[in-house]
Design a protein around this motif. Structure first.
Motif, PDB file in Angstrom:
ATOM      1  N   GLY A   4       0.801  -1.221   0.000  1.00 60.24           N
ATOM      2  CA  GLY A   4       0.000   0.000   0.000  1.00 60.24           C
ATOM      3  C   GLY A   4       0.826   1.260   0.000  1.00 60.24           C
ATOM      4  N   GLY A   5       2.010   1.196  -0.619  1.00 58.26           N
ATOM      5  CA  GLY A   5       2.873   2.371  -0.693  1.00 58.26           C
ATOM      6  C   GLY A   5       3.803   2.531   0.489  1.00 58.26           C
ATOM      7  N   ALA A   6       3.871   1.553   1.357  1.00 57.95           N
ATOM      8  CA  ALA A   6       4.709   1.631   2.552  1.00 57.95           C
ATOM      9  C   ALA A   6       6.151   1.229   2.242  1.00 57.95           C
ATOM     10  CB  ALA A   6       4.145   0.742   3.652  1.00 57.95           C
ATOM     11  N   ASP A   7       7.038   1.513   3.204  1.00 59.28           N
ATOM     12  CA  ASP A   7       8.431   1.086   3.142  1.00 59.28           C
ATOM     13  C   ASP A   7       8.659  -0.014   4.166  1.00 59.28           C
ATOM     14  OD1 ASP A   7       8.859   3.083   1.315  1.00 59.28           O
ATOM     15  OD2 ASP A   7      10.030   4.366   2.667  1.00 59.28           O
ATOM     16  N   SER A   8       9.592  -0.914   3.857  1.00 61.09           N
ATOM     17  CA  SER A   8       9.959  -1.927   4.842  1.00 61.09           C
ATOM     18  C   SER A   8      11.394  -2.366   4.621  1.00 61.09           C
ATOM     19  CB  SER A   8       9.029  -3.144   4.782  1.00 61.09           C
ATOM     20  OG  SER A   8       9.268  -3.902   3.615  1.00 61.09           O
ATOM     21  N   PHE A   9      11.997  -2.816   5.699  1.00 61.16           N
ATOM     22  CA  PHE A   9      13.340  -3.383   5.656  1.00 61.16           C
ATOM     23  C   PHE A   9      13.324  -4.617   6.544  1.00 61.16           C
ATOM     24  CE2 PHE A   9      17.454  -4.135   7.608  1.00 61.16           C
ATOM     25  CZ  PHE A   9      18.308  -4.129   6.517  1.00 61.16           C
ATOM     26  N   GLY A  10      13.838  -5.733   6.036  1.00 57.69           N
ATOM     27  CA  GLY A  10      13.834  -6.945   6.834  1.00 57.69           C
ATOM     28  C   GLY A  10      15.038  -7.813   6.547  1.00 57.69           C
ATOM     29  N   ILE A  11      15.422  -8.590   7.534  1.00 59.34           N
ATOM     30  CA  ILE A  11      16.501  -9.555   7.364  1.00 59.34           C
ATOM     31  C   ILE A  11      16.053 -10.859   8.010  1.00 59.34           C
ATOM     32  CG2 ILE A  11      17.670  -8.708   9.455  1.00 59.34           C
ATOM     33  CD1 ILE A  11      20.342  -9.443   7.986  1.00 59.34           C
ATOM     34  N   ALA A  12      16.250 -11.968   7.297  1.00 61.57           N
ATOM     35  CA  ALA A  12      15.742 -13.263   7.767  1.00 61.57           C
ATOM     36  C   ALA A  12      16.775 -14.349   7.542  1.00 61.57           C
ATOM     37  CB  ALA A  12      14.448 -13.619   7.046  1.00 61.57           C
ATOM     38  N   ASN A  13      16.862 -15.264   8.510  1.00 65.53           N
ATOM     39  CA  ASN A  13      17.724 -16.431   8.386  1.00 65.53           C
ATOM     40  C   ASN A  13      16.867 -17.689   8.361  1.00 65.53           C
ATOM     41  OD1 ASN A  13      19.150 -18.775  10.178  1.00 65.53           O
ATOM     42  ND2 ASN A  13      20.590 -17.816   8.764  1.00 65.53           N
ATOM     43  N   VAL A  14      17.096 -18.531   7.366  1.00 60.83           N
ATOM     44  CA  VAL A  14      16.428 -19.829   7.255  1.00 60.83           C
ATOM     45  C   VAL A  14      17.497 -20.898   7.357  1.00 60.83           C
ATOM     46  CG1 VAL A  14      15.024 -21.341   5.810  1.00 60.83           C
ATOM     47  CG2 VAL A  14      14.622 -18.870   5.790  1.00 60.83           C
ATOM     48  N   SER A  15      17.294 -21.867   8.260  1.00 56.15           N
ATOM     49  CA  SER A  15      18.287 -22.925   8.441  1.00 56.15           C
ATOM     50  C   SER A  15      17.590 -24.264   8.617  1.00 56.15           C
ATOM     51  CB  SER A  15      19.181 -22.620   9.643  1.00 56.15           C
ATOM     52  OG  SER A  15      18.409 -22.482  10.818  1.00 56.15           O
ATOM     53  N   ALA A  16      18.365 -25.337   8.416  1.00 54.73           N
ATOM     54  CA  ALA A  16      17.807 -26.689   8.545  1.00 54.73           C
ATOM     55  C   ALA A  16      18.917 -27.666   8.908  1.00 54.73           C
ATOM     56  CB  ALA A  16      17.142 -27.112   7.239  1.00 54.73           C
ATOM     57  N   ASN A  17      18.524 -28.718   9.625  1.00 54.64           N
ATOM     58  CA  ASN A  17      19.423 -29.844   9.850  1.00 54.64           C
ATOM     59  C   ASN A  17      18.625 -31.131   9.679  1.00 54.64           C
ATOM     60  OD1 ASN A  17      17.990 -30.204  12.269  1.00 54.64           O
ATOM     61  ND2 ASN A  17      19.591 -29.292  13.543  1.00 54.64           N
ATOM     62  N   ALA A  18      19.140 -32.246  10.128  1.00 54.23           N
ATOM     63  CA  ALA A  18      18.464 -33.526   9.910  1.00 54.23           C
ATOM     64  C   ALA A  18      17.169 -33.653  10.688  1.00 54.23           C
ATOM     65  CB  ALA A  18      19.401 -34.673  10.284  1.00 54.23           C
ATOM     66  N   TYR A  19      16.984 -32.802  11.696  1.00 49.61           N
ATOM     67  CA  TYR A  19      15.844 -32.956  12.598  1.00 49.61           C
ATOM     68  C   TYR A  19      14.767 -31.884  12.453  1.00 49.61           C
ATOM     69  CZ  TYR A  19      19.488 -35.807  14.673  1.00 49.61           C
ATOM     70  OH  TYR A  19      20.492 -36.714  14.861  1.00 49.61           O
ATOM     71  N   ALA A  20      15.150 -30.712  11.966  1.00 46.75           N
ATOM     72  CA  ALA A  20      14.185 -29.612  11.971  1.00 46.75           C
ATOM     73  C   ALA A  20      14.586 -28.524  10.991  1.00 46.75           C
ATOM     74  CB  ALA A  20      14.085 -29.028  13.378  1.00 46.75           C
ATOM     75  N   SER A  21      13.663 -27.617  10.768  1.00 45.23           N
ATOM     76  CA  SER A  21      13.942 -26.398  10.016  1.00 45.23           C
ATOM     77  C   SER A  21      13.474 -25.210  10.850  1.00 45.23           C
ATOM     78  CB  SER A  21      13.238 -26.413   8.652  1.00 45.23           C
ATOM     79  OG  SER A  21      11.836 -26.520   8.817  1.00 45.23           O
TER      80      SER A  21
END
Length: 229
Positions: free
Chosen positions: A124-141
């Protein structure tokens, strides 16, 4: 959510002349949590969860750190939003509760991406800034993210990787965390508001070995010239 109490006009710089890495410490408070089990089709709001192996509860205070690398390449564009991602980029995000990290241990996959939106049509014309980490191993994400949002669309002037971000110009700030078991596919999620963001102090850079070589060569040349006089 309340605006952050700290104005950030500073920056932390290291690396080459082509790449600037900005680093920050933050604090946040968990306000809401949910759990869901696809095996029993049950779940909902909870006060705490130990699904990830450590107890996370509403009201917990988090401390964390994030950094973003202005040399990170563009991954995608959508609706006025640009995603930046590159394996070698110095982007990072981690958080802990009571000194215990909530990052996924022994991760065999980890990617930290940055998203910048300037006057985004999808927002809707807004500004945003974001940083995200996605990780996984044998048991979970797992995924954790820090996000800043400005409804007025005045916080950013472009969708390029920003310099000297003023996080106080964003009206909302949030922390998100999700965990999913590979065995049962049970999920938990938590979110809350950031309470502070501060520039991470960095030690003075140590000169490269080549710098010392050039310095010694210069001193030797001066000594030789002095002896010839």
């Amino acid at each position: 959510m309340k605006k952050l109490p700290i104005l950030l006009a500073g920056m932390t710089l290291f690396g080459s002349a082509q790449a600037t890495v900005y680093q920050f410490d933050f604090t946040a408070k968990i306000q809401e949590m949910v759990e869901f089990s696809p095996q029993t089709f049950s779940g909902g709001a909870v006060a705490s969860s130990s699904l990830s192996g450590s107890t996370v509860s509403v009201g917990d205070q988090l401390t964390g750190h994030f950094s973003y690398d202005t040399a990170t390449g563009v991954f995608s564009h959508f609706g006025g939003s640009t995603m930046y991602s590159a394996p070698a980029a110095q982007n990072s995000l981690d958080a802990s509760i009571g000194g215990a990290s909530i990052s996924l241990g022994n991760a065999n996959y980890s990617s930290t991406n940055v998203q910048v939106a300037n006057n985004s049509a999808a927002l809707g014309g807004a500004d945003s800034f974001g940083i995200a980490n996605v990780s996984a191993n044998a048991y979970a994400s797992q995924m954790m993210a820090v996000s800043f949002f400005d409804k007025s669309g005045l916080a950013l002037s472009a969708s390029t990787m920003p310099d000297q971000l003023d996080f106080a110009s964003f009206g909302q700030s949030s922390f998100y965390y999700t965990y999913s078991s590979n065995a049962t596919h049970a999920m938990m999620g938590a979110n809350g508001a950031l309470t502070s963001v501060t520039v991470t102090p960095m030690p003075a850079p140590v000169p490269e070995p080549e710098t010392y070589v050039m310095l010694l060569a210069g001193l030797a040349a001066l000594a030789w010239k002095t002896r010839r006089r």
